[in-house]
Structure formats: structure tokens, C-alpha cells
Design a protein around this motif. Sequence first.
Motif, short mmCIF file in Angstrom:
data_model
loop_
_atom_site.label_atom_id
_atom_site.label_comp_id
_atom_site.label_asym_id
_atom_site.label_seq_id
_atom_site.Cartn_x
_atom_site.Cartn_y
_atom_site.Cartn_z
N VAL A 270 -18.17 22.37 -52.78
CA VAL A 270 -16.80 21.88 -52.94
C VAL A 270 -15.84 22.78 -52.17
CG1 VAL A 270 -14.97 21.38 -54.60
CG2 VAL A 270 -17.35 20.90 -55.19
N GLN B 116 -8.97 22.12 -58.53
CA GLN B 116 -10.15 21.26 -58.70
C GLN B 116 -10.64 21.22 -60.14
OE1 GLN B 116 -11.42 19.37 -56.27
NE2 GLN B 116 -9.93 20.15 -54.78
N ASP C 218 -5.12 23.42 -50.75
CA ASP C 218 -5.77 22.20 -50.25
C ASP C 218 -5.12 21.80 -48.94
OD1 ASP C 218 -3.32 21.14 -51.00
OD2 ASP C 218 -4.13 19.89 -52.61
N ASN D 68 -13.42 21.48 -49.17
CA ASN D 68 -11.99 21.74 -49.22
C ASN D 68 -11.53 22.47 -47.96
OD1 ASN D 68 -9.43 21.74 -50.79
ND2 ASN D 68 -9.70 23.96 -50.75
#
Length: 249
Positions: A63, A51, A25, A67
Motif C-alpha cells: 500500500v 489509510q 497522498d 501510494n
Amino acid sequence: MSDMVARFAKLHQPGRPLILYNIWDAGSAKIVAGAGARAVATGSLSVAGAQGYEDGEALPFDVAVTNAKHITSVVDIPVSIDLETGYGEQSDDVEANARSMKDIGVAGLNIEDQDLNSGGLRDIDEQATRLAAAASTGIFVNARTDLFIQTPLPEHDQALVRLALERGKAFADAGARSLFVPFVRDEQLIATLCEKSELPVNIMMMPDSPEILRLAELGVARISYGPGPWRAAMASFEEQAKRIFQIEL
């Protein structure tokens, strides 16, 4: 070719390998960049796990893009994203997904030759077509072959290396810029890969892998750590949490 893609490509030097201590991340990217990394790269298992998802493209693609966008926004070094098999059954899908990543500033992608439906490996020509689609966007493609993952350790031999090199040639012809061969750790096999591959070779560091300096001597151009850093971080986190909640109040 964007500046970041060109910068990333130049970091792949046999004998002076690019070290990628894999992130998951924006926060972990900042830590690794601050430690002196020349580039950062995600590992799919780590990103998915962070996640709350399993590996294997269970993480929704939107997603994954969000990210990746967060990561590129907090570091000023090249970012490589593990795109697993490309998140698409058709090569057009792979191209569109690669373009989505490049548009948000991603410099490189990992794309593996595993078929998530069958569990085996994709046909060489089919995989080359998928890699060519991704490479057509101008992004740096690190072509991963899972031959050594899917083959028991006692059967890791020069014959398997020849199969990996055969795939690597087809992937190079398709526009891939490096060849990722995870789970190989025998020095002689690594040396053969590096000597005969048309592409710079990426090796995944494992507990029984040769040390970094030895991998450099063998001609490796890129060393990554896969899910290792995330697993280590989570193991420490879990241990501390358990210690806290064992306190009786």
C-alpha cells in the motif's frame, strides 16, 4: 544517480533550507507542489492515518508503494518517502524495499534508527549496515536518529548532541546524505549539530521550534513538518463534520 535524486540532493543547502510541508497522498502532493514547493515528502504517521492504519509500519508495504507511485505520477518535483525503519528485519530487505521505491521514481527516503520490536534504538553498526543497503540503490537517504524523541526534554543537552553526531558520522560513512534529528528545538543544540555534522541537518518544525528564518541562520539545510499538516487538516475536517451532524432535522 537519477536526475531527480541529484536534483533533490542539491536542494539540501545549509542556510537556505529545503522546506518540506509534509504530504500524505497524491492530492496533498499536488496542493503543496502548486503552492511552490521545491520537493514533497511524506510523513509515515500521516500516510498511515489517511489509510486507516496506525504508525509503526502497520501500513502494508504494498500500500505504501502504491501510494508513493500515485504521488510521483502527479508531481514533477522530487518526492521523498518516509520508509520508517525500512520495512525489513534484514539489510537485504531494506535494500529491496528502497529499490522498489526508487524504481517508481522516488528520489529520497527517510530511514529511522528506532527498533520497532524493542522500542529502543538500533546499534550504530547495525543501523549503518541497513542504511548502506538502502544507499546502495542510489536513492537519497535521510538518516533519522530518534535520540531526542526517546530522551525527555530536560535531558536534551550537548552530551545528547554528541551522541547524535556520533551516529551521524557512522551514517554518513554508510552512504546517508542527510541527518534528521526530530524533536530538537533548542537553538544552541541545533547550532552545534549544524556546525559539527558531516551531513546536512534536517530539523522537524514543532510549535516551540525557532522560526524558519532563524533555523536558516543556524545552518539548517532541511526543515520538515512531520504529521503536523495532516493533523491540522483532519482537525478542521472533524470540526466541520461535527458541526454538520449537530444540526437537528
